[in-house]
Enzyme design. Structure first.
Site, PDB file in Angstrom:
ATOM      1  N   ARG A 127       0.841  -1.191  -0.085  1.00  0.00           N
ATOM      2  CA  ARG A 127       0.026   0.217  -0.074  1.00  0.00           C
ATOM      3  C   ARG A 127       0.912   1.468   0.275  1.00  0.00           C
ATOM      4  NH1 ARG A 127      -2.084  -3.582  -1.065  1.00  0.00           N
ATOM      5  NH2 ARG A 127      -3.846  -4.907  -0.263  1.00  0.00           N
ATOM      6  N   SER A 147      -9.994   0.708   3.854  1.00  0.00           N
ATOM      7  CA  SER A 147      -9.363   0.626   5.095  1.00  0.00           C
ATOM      8  C   SER A 147      -8.683   1.768   5.674  1.00  0.00           C
ATOM      9  CB  SER A 147      -7.827  -0.404   4.637  1.00  0.00           C
ATOM     10  OG  SER A 147      -8.743  -1.719   4.262  1.00  0.00           O
ATOM     11  N   GLU A 173      -3.835   4.009   6.578  1.00  0.00           N
ATOM     12  CA  GLU A 173      -3.696   3.592   4.866  1.00  0.00           C
ATOM     13  C   GLU A 173      -4.253   4.952   4.298  1.00  0.00           C
ATOM     14  OE1 GLU A 173      -4.540  -0.116   3.851  1.00  0.00           O
ATOM     15  OE2 GLU A 173      -5.526   0.220   1.808  1.00  0.00           O
TER      16      GLU A 173
HETATM   17  C1  FAD Z   1     -15.647   0.332  -0.088  1.00  0.00           C
HETATM   18  C2  FAD Z   1     -14.043   0.376  -0.417  1.00  0.00           C
HETATM   19  C3  FAD Z   1     -13.390  -0.784  -0.515  1.00  0.00           C
HETATM   20  C4  FAD Z   1     -11.956  -0.699  -0.696  1.00  0.00           C
HETATM   21  N1  FAD Z   1     -11.383  -1.775  -0.797  1.00  0.00           N
HETATM   22  C5  FAD Z   1     -10.120  -1.783  -1.126  1.00  0.00           C
HETATM   23  C6  FAD Z   1      -9.314  -2.929  -1.267  1.00  0.00           C
HETATM   24  O1  FAD Z   1      -9.469  -4.079  -1.266  1.00  0.00           O
HETATM   25  N2  FAD Z   1      -7.670  -2.719  -1.590  1.00  0.00           N
HETATM   26  C7  FAD Z   1      -7.199  -1.481  -1.670  1.00  0.00           C
HETATM   27  O2  FAD Z   1      -5.916  -1.285  -1.854  1.00  0.00           O
HETATM   28  N3  FAD Z   1      -7.696  -0.457  -1.461  1.00  0.00           N
HETATM   29  C8  FAD Z   1      -9.230  -0.505  -1.233  1.00  0.00           C
HETATM   30  N4  FAD Z   1     -10.076   0.728  -0.960  1.00  0.00           N
HETATM   31  C9  FAD Z   1      -9.366   1.960  -1.179  1.00  0.00           C
HETATM   32  C10 FAD Z   1      -9.232   2.718  -2.427  1.00  0.00           C
HETATM   33  O3  FAD Z   1     -10.326   2.214  -3.346  1.00  0.00           O
HETATM   34  C11 FAD Z   1      -8.013   2.344  -3.097  1.00  0.00           C
HETATM   35  O4  FAD Z   1      -6.690   2.793  -2.438  1.00  0.00           O
HETATM   36  C12 FAD Z   1      -8.020   3.067  -4.872  1.00  0.00           C
HETATM   37  O5  FAD Z   1      -6.703   2.387  -5.275  1.00  0.00           O
HETATM   38  C13 FAD Z   1      -7.919   4.505  -4.434  1.00  0.00           C
HETATM   39  O6  FAD Z   1      -8.212   5.145  -5.967  1.00  0.00           O
HETATM   40  P1  FAD Z   1      -8.642   6.269  -6.275  1.00  0.00           P
HETATM   41  O7  FAD Z   1      -8.658   6.602  -7.615  1.00  0.00           O
HETATM   42  O8  FAD Z   1      -9.964   6.462  -5.249  1.00  0.00           O
HETATM   43  O9  FAD Z   1      -7.609   7.375  -5.298  1.00  0.00           O
HETATM   44  P2  FAD Z   1      -7.861   8.572  -4.374  1.00  0.00           P
HETATM   45  O10 FAD Z   1      -8.465   8.181  -3.169  1.00  0.00           O
HETATM   46  O11 FAD Z   1      -8.710   9.571  -5.221  1.00  0.00           O
HETATM   47  O12 FAD Z   1      -6.404   8.813  -4.028  1.00  0.00           O
HETATM   48  C14 FAD Z   1      -5.635   8.098  -3.540  1.00  0.00           C
HETATM   49  C15 FAD Z   1      -3.798   8.747  -3.695  1.00  0.00           C
HETATM   50  O13 FAD Z   1      -3.896   8.707  -4.978  1.00  0.00           O
HETATM   51  C16 FAD Z   1      -3.370   9.732  -5.544  1.00  0.00           C
HETATM   52  N5  FAD Z   1      -3.782   9.475  -7.098  1.00  0.00           N
HETATM   53  C17 FAD Z   1      -4.992   9.444  -7.354  1.00  0.00           C
HETATM   54  N6  FAD Z   1      -5.211   9.535  -8.858  1.00  0.00           N
HETATM   55  C18 FAD Z   1      -3.865   9.903  -9.056  1.00  0.00           C
HETATM   56  C19 FAD Z   1      -3.225  10.117 -10.298  1.00  0.00           C
HETATM   57  N7  FAD Z   1      -3.886   9.799 -11.771  1.00  0.00           N
HETATM   58  N8  FAD Z   1      -1.827  10.256 -10.454  1.00  0.00           N
HETATM   59  C20 FAD Z   1      -1.263  10.465  -9.249  1.00  0.00           C
HETATM   60  N9  FAD Z   1      -1.750  10.284  -7.864  1.00  0.00           N
HETATM   61  C21 FAD Z   1      -3.094  10.142  -8.146  1.00  0.00           C
HETATM   62  C22 FAD Z   1      -4.084  10.873  -4.765  1.00  0.00           C
HETATM   63  O14 FAD Z   1      -3.448  12.092  -4.949  1.00  0.00           O
HETATM   64  C23 FAD Z   1      -3.825  10.198  -3.445  1.00  0.00           C
HETATM   65  O15 FAD Z   1      -2.654  10.443  -2.797  1.00  0.00           O
HETATM   66  C24 FAD Z   1     -11.082   0.679  -0.947  1.00  0.00           C
HETATM   67  C25 FAD Z   1     -12.211   1.765  -0.703  1.00  0.00           C
HETATM   68  C26 FAD Z   1     -13.393   1.736  -0.588  1.00  0.00           C
HETATM   69  C27 FAD Z   1     -14.304   2.877  -0.367  1.00  0.00           C
END
Ligand code: FAD
Length: 292
Positions: free
Chosen positions: A160, A209, A280
């Site tokens: 992560r 998480s 996380e």
């Molecule tokens: C119900 C639920 C279940 C989940 N299950 C999991 C799981 O099983 N495993 C897991 O690992 N995570 C899980 N997550 C967490 C999350 O979905 C992941 O970490 C996901 O990869 C985050 O992606 P995002 O596009 O929403 O990023 P964001 O939450 O929008 O951003 C997260 C980080 O990534 C950066 N970022 C986003 N896009 C870019 C880009 N294009 N370029 C550079 N930086 C960027 C942001 O600046 C920030 O620092 C879950 C979340 C929820 C709500």
């Protein structure tokens, strides 16, 4: 490209909290992304990219940055041979759909991760024994100084974790997948989604998480459950009664409520089991947890 001012981050995060971002730009092409980065540099404004906001906690006071959200061709995905090529803003749902339609397996583990390609790289998101580092061939990272393709090693992907910093935008990724019959992909996804629904609060506003799993056999969720924290509530934020490593917005939650709950949970886990939990969820704006 239009810049919107003072956009509520509560609109851009799955937990639904967070004050205003100084400005929001939604570039749809690489050229527009470069333009946005240059405009930010000219005005001395820091940049932060938001995907689906599914692992983000943003300050109630707001974030003094230009927030980027990738759209248009930067949010599309297509297949080239055994590569799935996706924009940094492409959702995992779109990527999985394209992969399955082309008979390519390997992305099934991400079916219940509600994020984008870029967010997956930043977090090295993962589930069920796989993570982004197992499928990512390379990612195109754009900054004000230019752009370049980076491998998982160069991105520093770990549990992560990546070495990415705000201002480095993942504009495109290539995932290497393997041929697999669509029926098999559909069956595995159905099984994983059912498992999720049985064990996690999938129909509530959360940010995934809260804490990383500590070293050892007991995960963060079980640890917090053993601390008796399921259902514990501060303001509008509540530790999920379904899975203790999730915080639910139970109605009108603020980021301050979430932080107060995280602080209390961390302290309880430390006092009861001597474990120092590390968050996380990514913090955006001037927020941090107090030392233990
Ligand atoms: C119900 C639920 C279940 C989940 N299950 C999991 C799981 O099983 N495993 C897991 O690992 N995570 C899980 N997550 C967490 C999350 O979905 C992941 O970490 C996901 O990869 C985050 O992606 P995002 O596009 O929403 O990023 P964001 O939450 O929008 O951003 C997260 C980080 O990534 C950066 N970022 C986003 N896009 C870019 C880009 N294009 N370029 C550079 N930086 C960027 C942001 O600046 C920030 O620092 C879950 C979340 C929820 C709500």
């Amino acid at each position: 490209m239009r810049l919107e001012e003072n956009v509520a981050l509560a609109r851009l995060t799955t937990i639904g909290t967070g004050g205003p971002a100084r400005a929001l730009a939604q570039p749809r092409t690489l050229a527009e992304l470069e333009e946005a980065l240059h405009r930010a540099a000219e005005t001395g404004l820091g940049v932060a990219t938001v995907g689906l906001g599914s692992n983000l906690l943003a300050a109630d006071e707001g974030v003094d940055r230009l927030v980027l959200r990738l759209g248009g061709e930067l949010a599309e995905a297509h297949v080239e041979g055994e590569l799935l090529v996706a924009g940094g803003g492409a959702t995992n749902a779109v990527c999985l759909h394209r992969a399955r339609a082309a008979g390519l397996g390997g992305f099934e583990f991400a079916c219940a991760i509600p994020g984008t390609a870029g967010g997956g790289v930043w977090m090295n998101a993962g589930a069920y024994g796989s993570d982004w580092s197992t499928i990512l061939e390379r990612a195109l990272v754009v900054t004000t100084d230019g752009m370049g393709w980076l491998t998982p090693g160069e991105l520093g992907l770990g549990y992560r974790h990546s070495g990415l910093r705000h201002g480095q935008v993942v504009a495109r990724v290539e995932y290497r997948l393997q041929p697999r019959p669509p029926g098999e992909i559909r069956a595995e996804v159905a099984q994983l989604v059912a498992l999720r629904k049985a064990t996690q609060p999938t129909n509530r506003r959360t940010f995934g998480s809260v804490f990383k799993n500590p070293d050892g056999e007991v995960g963060a969720g079980r640890l917090l459950e053993l601390c008796g924290l399921k259902g514990h509530r501060i303001g509008g934020a509540m530790i999920s009664p379904v899975h203790a490593n999730f915080i639910e917005n139970a109605g009108g939650a603020t980021t301050a409520d979430c932080l107060a709950l995280m602080t209390a949970a961390r302290r309880r886990a430390y006092e009861a089991y001597g474990v120092e939990l590390e968050h996380e969820v990514v913090f955006l704006g001037g927020i941090e947890l107090p030392p233990l």
